[in-house]
Scaffold this motif. Structure first.
Motif, PDB file in Angstrom:
ATOM      1  N   LEU A 155     -32.086 -14.294 -18.346  1.00 13.65           N
ATOM      2  CA  LEU A 155     -32.026 -12.458 -18.712  1.00 13.65           C
ATOM      3  C   LEU A 155     -31.809 -11.782 -17.747  1.00 13.65           C
ATOM      4  CD1 LEU A 155     -33.300 -11.755 -22.654  1.00 13.65           C
ATOM      5  CD2 LEU A 155     -30.640 -11.543 -21.643  1.00 13.65           C
ATOM      6  N   SER A 156     -32.280 -12.944 -16.524  1.00 11.95           N
ATOM      7  CA  SER A 156     -33.417 -12.438 -15.497  1.00 11.95           C
ATOM      8  C   SER A 156     -31.908 -12.194 -14.234  1.00 11.95           C
ATOM      9  CB  SER A 156     -34.515 -12.508 -14.856  1.00 11.95           C
ATOM     10  OG  SER A 156     -34.344 -13.739 -14.509  1.00 11.95           O
ATOM     11  N   GLN A 157     -30.954 -12.876 -14.928  1.00 15.82           N
ATOM     12  CA  GLN A 157     -29.595 -12.807 -14.100  1.00 15.82           C
ATOM     13  C   GLN A 157     -28.518 -11.757 -14.317  1.00 15.82           C
ATOM     14  OE1 GLN A 157     -28.784 -17.625 -14.280  1.00 15.82           O
ATOM     15  NE2 GLN A 157     -28.864 -17.146 -15.975  1.00 15.82           N
ATOM     16  N   PHE A 158     -29.261 -10.982 -14.959  1.00 14.58           N
ATOM     17  CA  PHE A 158     -28.498 -10.031 -15.776  1.00 14.58           C
ATOM     18  C   PHE A 158     -29.419  -8.416 -15.480  1.00 14.58           C
ATOM     19  CE2 PHE A 158     -27.560 -13.520 -17.718  1.00 14.58           C
ATOM     20  CZ  PHE A 158     -25.301 -13.741 -17.964  1.00 14.58           C
ATOM     21  N   ASN A 159     -28.830  -7.722 -14.596  1.00 12.66           N
ATOM     22  CA  ASN A 159     -29.332  -6.647 -14.608  1.00 12.66           C
ATOM     23  C   ASN A 159     -28.738  -5.639 -13.801  1.00 12.66           C
ATOM     24  OD1 ASN A 159     -29.887  -6.493 -11.411  1.00 12.66           O
ATOM     25  ND2 ASN A 159     -30.898  -8.077 -11.866  1.00 12.66           N
ATOM     26  N   ARG A 160     -28.889  -4.286 -14.050  1.00 15.43           N
ATOM     27  CA  ARG A 160     -27.751  -3.270 -13.320  1.00 15.43           C
ATOM     28  C   ARG A 160     -27.410  -3.673 -11.520  1.00 15.43           C
ATOM     29  NH1 ARG A 160     -31.614   1.161 -15.051  1.00 15.43           N
ATOM     30  NH2 ARG A 160     -32.923  -0.461 -14.555  1.00 15.43           N
ATOM     31  N   LYS A 161     -28.372  -4.056 -10.914  1.00 18.08           N
ATOM     32  CA  LYS A 161     -27.815  -4.063  -9.516  1.00 18.08           C
ATOM     33  C   LYS A 161     -26.475  -5.134  -9.169  1.00 18.08           C
ATOM     34  CE  LYS A 161     -32.839  -3.153  -8.049  1.00 18.08           C
ATOM     35  NZ  LYS A 161     -33.901  -3.833  -6.679  1.00 18.08           N
ATOM     36  N   GLU A 162     -27.351  -6.608 -10.468  1.00 15.98           N
ATOM     37  CA  GLU A 162     -25.890  -7.413 -10.145  1.00 15.98           C
ATOM     38  C   GLU A 162     -26.241  -7.860 -11.156  1.00 15.98           C
ATOM     39  OE1 GLU A 162     -26.518  -9.562  -6.457  1.00 15.98           O
ATOM     40  OE2 GLU A 162     -28.596 -10.033  -7.067  1.00 15.98           O
ATOM     41  N   ILE A 163     -24.805  -9.186 -11.380  1.00 15.03           N
ATOM     42  CA  ILE A 163     -25.209  -9.995 -12.108  1.00 15.03           C
ATOM     43  C   ILE A 163     -25.202 -11.067 -11.600  1.00 15.03           C
ATOM     44  CG2 ILE A 163     -23.873 -10.526 -14.066  1.00 15.03           C
ATOM     45  CD1 ILE A 163     -23.145  -8.634 -15.156  1.00 15.03           C
ATOM     46  N   HIS A 164     -25.912 -11.562 -11.536  1.00 14.81           N
ATOM     47  CA  HIS A 164     -25.779 -13.324 -10.338  1.00 14.81           C
ATOM     48  C   HIS A 164     -26.292 -14.692 -10.844  1.00 14.81           C
ATOM     49  CE1 HIS A 164     -27.031 -15.454  -6.786  1.00 14.81           C
ATOM     50  NE2 HIS A 164     -28.382 -14.922  -6.331  1.00 14.81           N
ATOM     51  N   GLN A 165     -25.534 -15.376 -10.963  1.00 11.11           N
ATOM     52  CA  GLN A 165     -26.034 -16.705 -11.220  1.00 11.11           C
ATOM     53  C   GLN A 165     -27.334 -17.770 -10.745  1.00 11.11           C
ATOM     54  OE1 GLN A 165     -22.887 -19.372 -12.385  1.00 11.11           O
ATOM     55  NE2 GLN A 165     -24.025 -20.914 -13.687  1.00 11.11           N
ATOM     56  N   LYS A 166     -28.323 -17.503 -10.607  1.00 10.99           N
ATOM     57  CA  LYS A 166     -29.324 -18.238 -10.447  1.00 10.99           C
ATOM     58  C   LYS A 166     -29.537 -19.919 -10.263  1.00 10.99           C
ATOM     59  CE  LYS A 166     -32.771 -13.935 -11.076  1.00 10.99           C
ATOM     60  NZ  LYS A 166     -33.608 -14.085 -11.522  1.00 10.99           N
ATOM     61  N   GLU A 167     -30.731 -20.823  -9.477  1.00  9.77           N
ATOM     62  CA  GLU A 167     -30.493 -21.997  -9.975  1.00  9.77           C
ATOM     63  C   GLU A 167     -31.822 -21.981 -10.850  1.00  9.77           C
ATOM     64  OE1 GLU A 167     -28.197 -24.295  -8.069  1.00  9.77           O
ATOM     65  OE2 GLU A 167     -27.413 -22.760  -6.946  1.00  9.77           O
ATOM     66  N   ASN A 168     -31.417 -24.108 -10.969  1.00  9.50           N
ATOM     67  CA  ASN A 168     -32.311 -24.234 -11.875  1.00  9.50           C
ATOM     68  C   ASN A 168     -32.707 -23.442 -13.325  1.00  9.50           C
ATOM     69  OD1 ASN A 168     -32.579 -26.464  -9.665  1.00  9.50           O
ATOM     70  ND2 ASN A 168     -34.336 -24.537  -8.259  1.00  9.50           N
ATOM     71  N   ILE A 169     -31.880 -22.571 -13.825  1.00 11.59           N
ATOM     72  CA  ILE A 169     -32.328 -22.352 -14.730  1.00 11.59           C
ATOM     73  C   ILE A 169     -31.645 -23.035 -16.128  1.00 11.59           C
ATOM     74  CG2 ILE A 169     -31.695 -20.225 -16.527  1.00 11.59           C
ATOM     75  CD1 ILE A 169     -31.855 -17.892 -14.109  1.00 11.59           C
ATOM     76  N   GLU A 170     -32.684 -23.501 -17.572  1.00 12.74           N
ATOM     77  CA  GLU A 170     -32.536 -24.656 -18.272  1.00 12.74           C
ATOM     78  C   GLU A 170     -31.687 -23.860 -19.013  1.00 12.74           C
ATOM     79  OE1 GLU A 170     -35.426 -27.133 -20.629  1.00 12.74           O
ATOM     80  OE2 GLU A 170     -36.503 -26.135 -19.471  1.00 12.74           O
ATOM     81  N   PHE A 171     -30.056 -24.816 -19.265  1.00 14.66           N
ATOM     82  CA  PHE A 171     -29.041 -25.058 -19.687  1.00 14.66           C
ATOM     83  C   PHE A 171     -27.654 -23.901 -19.132  1.00 14.66           C
ATOM     84  CE2 PHE A 171     -31.963 -26.490 -22.613  1.00 14.66           C
ATOM     85  CZ  PHE A 171     -31.660 -28.090 -23.160  1.00 14.66           C
ATOM     86  N   ASN A 172     -27.849 -22.890 -17.763  1.00 11.35           N
ATOM     87  CA  ASN A 172     -27.261 -22.374 -17.217  1.00 11.35           C
ATOM     88  C   ASN A 172     -25.598 -22.385 -17.397  1.00 11.35           C
ATOM     89  OD1 ASN A 172     -27.532 -19.754 -16.683  1.00 11.35           O
ATOM     90  ND2 ASN A 172     -27.977 -19.636 -14.388  1.00 11.35           N
ATOM     91  N   ASP A 173     -25.632 -23.952 -17.123  1.00 10.26           N
ATOM     92  CA  ASP A 173     -24.550 -23.999 -16.983  1.00 10.26           C
ATOM     93  C   ASP A 173     -22.981 -23.553 -18.469  1.00 10.26           C
ATOM     94  OD1 ASP A 173     -25.896 -25.800 -17.967  1.00 10.26           O
ATOM     95  OD2 ASP A 173     -24.052 -27.916 -17.528  1.00 10.26           O
ATOM     96  N   LEU A 174     -23.687 -24.412 -19.294  1.00  6.04           N
ATOM     97  CA  LEU A 174     -23.836 -24.019 -21.122  1.00  6.04           C
ATOM     98  C   LEU A 174     -23.838 -21.967 -21.497  1.00  6.04           C
ATOM     99  CD1 LEU A 174     -25.082 -26.650 -22.804  1.00  6.04           C
ATOM    100  CD2 LEU A 174     -22.834 -26.785 -22.041  1.00  6.04           C
ATOM    101  N   PHE A 175     -24.757 -21.366 -21.004  1.00  8.09           N
ATOM    102  CA  PHE A 175     -24.659 -20.179 -21.236  1.00  8.09           C
ATOM    103  C   PHE A 175     -24.509 -19.221 -20.217  1.00  8.09           C
ATOM    104  CE2 PHE A 175     -26.909 -22.942 -24.389  1.00  8.09           C
ATOM    105  CZ  PHE A 175     -27.007 -22.220 -25.557  1.00  8.09           C
ATOM    106  N   PHE A 176     -24.573 -19.287 -18.826  1.00  7.70           N
ATOM    107  CA  PHE A 176     -24.346 -18.390 -18.093  1.00  7.70           C
ATOM    108  C   PHE A 176     -23.005 -17.333 -18.521  1.00  7.70           C
ATOM    109  CE2 PHE A 176     -22.912 -16.072 -13.970  1.00  7.70           C
ATOM    110  CZ  PHE A 176     -24.053 -15.091 -14.214  1.00  7.70           C
ATOM    111  N   ASP A 177     -21.797 -18.113 -18.287  1.00  7.74           N
ATOM    112  CA  ASP A 177     -20.433 -17.100 -18.308  1.00  7.74           C
ATOM    113  C   ASP A 177     -20.105 -16.644 -20.077  1.00  7.74           C
ATOM    114  OD1 ASP A 177     -19.815 -17.821 -15.851  1.00  7.74           O
ATOM    115  OD2 ASP A 177     -19.175 -19.795 -16.403  1.00  7.74           O
ATOM    116  N   GLY A 178     -20.898 -17.605 -21.215  1.00 10.22           N
ATOM    117  CA  GLY A 178     -20.366 -17.336 -21.911  1.00 10.22           C
ATOM    118  C   GLY A 178     -21.213 -16.034 -22.259  1.00 10.22           C
TER     119      GLY A 178
END
Length: 353
Positions: A18-41
Motif C-alpha cells: 500500500l505504501s506505493q499508493f499515496n497522495r504525492k504519487e502512485i509509484h511502483q517500487k522494486e522488490n515487493i512480493e507479487f507486485n507484477d500481479l497486483f500493482f496495476d490491478g
C-alpha cells in the motif's frame, strides 16, 4: 515461523504494498512480493471505486491507503497485539457488516479477525465494495493460510459464530435484535468534537481543518461539533479553515453546501459562513455535510462533565491539554491500530468468543 508471526508478516507485506499508493504519487517500487500481479490491478480498483462512489475522490482514496501503509508496520502490529492472548480457543467464523462512508472503513475489523486466527465472512457496503476484496486476494497470495478463511457475500449471513456490525442508530436496533443470540459488537452513530479554549495557535486551527474536511466530514472521527468559550471570536477559526477553500469545487460537496444553506436561511437560523463552510449554534452532535455545529461553554469543568456524560455519542475529543485521552489537532483520521472504534477492544472480544 509460528502461525501468528506468519499472519503478522502478511500484514506487514500488505502495508509495504500500500505504501506505493499515496497522495504525492502512485509509484511502483522494486522488490515487493507479487507486485507484477497486483500493482496495476489495485490502481484500476482505486479508479473504479472513485467512479462508483464520487465521495471517494482520488485524494481521499490515496489518503486511506497512505494511512494504512503507515499503520501496518512490524513495530505497530507487535505493539497492537502484545497484551492480547491470540492463542486461545478454536477458530470461529466472524461475520462483519461494514459501513461505506469512507474508503476501507471496515478494514480494522477485518484484520483484527484474521490476526486473531478466526475466519471472516464479510458483507460489504455497496458504497465501498471494490478495494477490500482485492487486498484480501493479495493477503491470500502472501500467506496461503488465508485462502480458506476469507469470504465475501451479498446474501443473507448464515453459519457464523459472532458478528461485528456497524450502522446507524436505527440499523443498530435491528442488529441488536437479529444477532441477540450471538456474541457481538454493534456500533452506532458517533461524532467527534473539538474543544476550543481560545489559546490555540494558527497552526492548531489549520490542523483542525484536516479533522473537519478530511473525507468531506463523512467519518465518525470527523469533527462535526465545536465547543467554544462564551463570547469566542470565530475569526481565527475561519482563518485556519481558509486553505481548504478548494473543497467547494467538488460538485457533491457544493450541492450539499447550497442545499443546507438554503434550509438554514429559510428557517431563519443564525449562521456564520465563509463560502465553503457554515457554522451554526446547535446542541446536536451530528451536523450536515458542509456545516459544523458549535456550542458555548462557561466553565471548563462543566464541559468536562458534559463530555463524560455524552461519551456514548462521541468518537473523539480533539483538544489541546484539556482532557484525558484527547486527540491532537489534525490527527483524528490517523488512528493507531490500538485506537478502537467506540473504545471497544476488538481483539479482546475476538479472543473470548
Amino acid at each position: 515461523m509460528d502461525k501468528i508471526e506468519k499472519r503478522i508478516q502478511a500484514f506487514v507485506k500488505l502495508g509495504t504494498f500500500l505504501s506505493q499508493f499515496n497522495r504525492k504519487e502512485i509509484h511502483q517500487k522494486e522488490n515487493i512480493e507479487f507486485n507484477d500481479l497486483f500493482f496495476d490491478g489495485f490502481k484500476h480498483q482505486l479508479k473504479v471505486a472513485g467512479e462508483k462512489n464520487t465521495w471517494f475522490t482520488k485524494e481521499n482514496l490515496l489518503f486511506s491507503c497512505e494511512s494504512w501503509a503507515n499503520a501496518l508496520t512490524l513495530e505497530n502490529i507487535h505493539k497492537w497485539i502484545e497484551k492480547e492472548d491470540l492463542n486461545t480457543g478454536s477458530s470461529k467464523k466472524v461475520a462483519i457488516i461494514m459501513a461505506g462512508n469512507i474508503p476501507l472503513v471496515g478494514f480494522h475489523d477485518f484484520i483484527a479477525v484474521l490476526i486473531s486466527g478466526h475466519s471472516v465472512l464479510v458483507k460489504l457496503s455497496s458504497n465501498d465494495k471494490h478495494l477490500l476484496p482485492f487486498l484480501a486476494k493479495y493477503l491470500e497470495y502472501v500467506n496461503t493460510d488465508f485462502k480458506d478463511t476469507i469470504e465475501f457475500t451479498d446474501k443473507k449471513l448464515t453459519g457464523f459464530d459472532a458478528v461485528i456490525a456497524t450502522g446507524s442508530n436505527n440499523t443498530a436496533r435491528y442488529f441488536e435484535y437479529y444477532f441477540k443470540n450471538k456474541p457481538s459488537i454493534i456500533r452506532k452513530n458517533r461524532n467527534s468534537v473539538a474543544v476550543i479554549t481560545g489559546k490555540e495557535t494558527e497552526e492548531d486551527y489549520m490542523n483542525l481543518s484536516e479533522d473537519i474536511f478530511c473525507y468531506f466530514g463523512l467519518g465518525c472521527r470527523s469533527v462535526s461539533k465545536l465547543f467554544v468559550p462564551r463570547n469566542y471570536n470565530f475569526d481565527p477559526f475561519f482563518k485556519g479553515m481558509f486553505h481548504k477553500q478548494e473543497i467547494i469545487n467538488n460538485f457533491k460537496y457544493a450541492n450539499n453546501y447550497d442545499y443546507n444553506k438554503a434550509v438554514y436561511l429559510m428557517s431563519e437560523f443564525d449562521l456564520l459562513e465563509n463560502g465553503f463552510l457554515m457554522i451554526k449554534e446547535d446542541t446536536s452532535y451530528s451536523s450536515p455535510i458542509s456545516s459544523v455545529f458549535y456550542e458555548y461553554y462557561d466553565k471548563e469543568e462543566d464541559l468536562k462533565i458534559k463530555l463524560f456524560e455524552d461519551r456514548e455519542k462521541i468518537q473523539c475529543v480533539v483538544a489541546k491539554n484539556f482532557i484525558e485521552n484527547e486527540i491532537a489537532f489534525g490527527e483524528t483520521q490517523q488512528p493507531n491500530l490500538w485506537d478502537y472504534a467506540d473504545g471497544v477492544n476488538t481483539l479482546d472480544f475476538l479472543s473470548k468468543i
